[in-house]
Design an enzyme around this catalytic site. Structure first.
Site, PDB file in Angstrom:
ATOM      1  CG  HIS A  17      -5.790  -0.644  -1.884  1.00 12.33           C
ATOM      2  ND1 HIS A  17      -7.189  -1.051  -1.757  1.00 12.33           N
ATOM      3  CD2 HIS A  17      -5.836   0.520  -1.510  1.00 12.33           C
ATOM      4  CE1 HIS A  17      -7.887  -0.072  -0.913  1.00 12.33           C
ATOM      5  NE2 HIS A  17      -7.078   0.875  -0.939  1.00 12.33           N
ATOM      6  CB  SER A  63     -10.066 -10.090   3.161  1.00  8.77           C
ATOM      7  OG  SER A  63     -11.284  -9.896   2.488  1.00  8.77           O
ATOM      8  CG  ASN A  90      -1.878   1.057   1.299  1.00  7.25           C
ATOM      9  OD1 ASN A  90      -1.411   2.384   1.167  1.00  7.25           O
ATOM     10  ND2 ASN A  90      -3.059   0.829   1.211  1.00  7.25           N
ATOM     11  CG  ASP A 105      -6.160   2.213   2.164  1.00  2.00           C
ATOM     12  OD1 ASP A 105      -5.637   2.945   1.326  1.00  2.00           O
ATOM     13  OD2 ASP A 105      -5.792   1.034   2.309  1.00  2.00           O
TER      14      ASP A 105
END
Lengths: 152, 152
Positions: free
Chosen positions: A59, A84, A48, A149
């Site tokens: 990301h 995830s 990230n 984020d």
């Protein structure tokens, strides 16, 4: 697709964790990822980069995808990520036909991996305590940054 | 959210079309996008950069999102794109809570905008002949490049 043996999955996750830790040391959000080819070659890895580059589009998974450069096909590739994948990164996996996603943990954030499984992507969820601890600590100390984020 | 008047939608689409045409002149894939704020300010614009930068992660929408820099919230923002957003870019819209997507055309490619509508994103499909012609010509002359860009 070939069966992914647990030892390889753990080794690959280690590549992603190293990226996450490097991001943390830079003051960034500790999510790391790596893209492996069908033959097990490391195609790209990344982390990230919101804080480091002021870049909200990077990301961990998109950074690893980018680092792999242009590929004619993603058939047989595996995206390995410490966390995830969010909808953005899940969309990446689906659109480009990445065959498998290895996930460190889905406890601190549950993204789109069920949706990917429904659409034929092989999901390997490792439930790794190190990955969860990394995120748990980070979220505790930087809740605003984390919410930014994931758009919350 | 405020009603988007058709004249504004057309003006905003013009920003995205200019990006797509600039990309075509550079030898790139002619998809352009722009992100507008809730107050109508242009936050960022961009175009597909696969060919120009060798960067598969920069679809038009992700490039516009990136150009807008870090934002605390995307509530009320509008993503304008010359082409129906693929799963990758649809995932971006959903994850970050972009409120509206204005689409030039969805004839040459049908992405994830129905899914976005199901999840509460306002979709404005303009069915613009200029956008469709741009893509139709491009796909006819560069089918391999186009298939690479959508992972097919």
């Amino acid at each position: 697709m070939e069966f992914l043996d647990p030892a390889t999955a753990r080794t690959w996750l280690g590549t992603a964790v190293a990226q996450a830790r490097a991001g943390l040391e830079e003051g960034g959000i500790p999510v790391g990822a790596a893209l492996y080819g069908a033959d097990g070659t490391l195609l790209g890895r990344g982390r990230n980069r919101r804080v480091q580059d002021g870049d909200p589009s990077m990301h961990a998974e998109t950074a690893a995808f980018r680092a792999a450069g242009r590929q004619r096909s993603y058939r047989g590739t595996t995206m390995v990520t410490t966390l995830s994948p969010c909808w953005y990164c899940s969309g990446l996996v689906r659109q480009f036909g990445i065959s498998r996603v290895v996930i460190g943990e889905a406890v601190t954030f549950h993204g789109g991996h069920d949706w990917l499984a429904e659409h034929g992507v092989e999901i390997v969820l490792l439930d790794d305590p190190e990955c969860a601890e990394l995120m748990r600590n980070f979220i505790r100390h930087h809740p605003d940054l984390w919410n930014e984020d994931i758009g919350e």
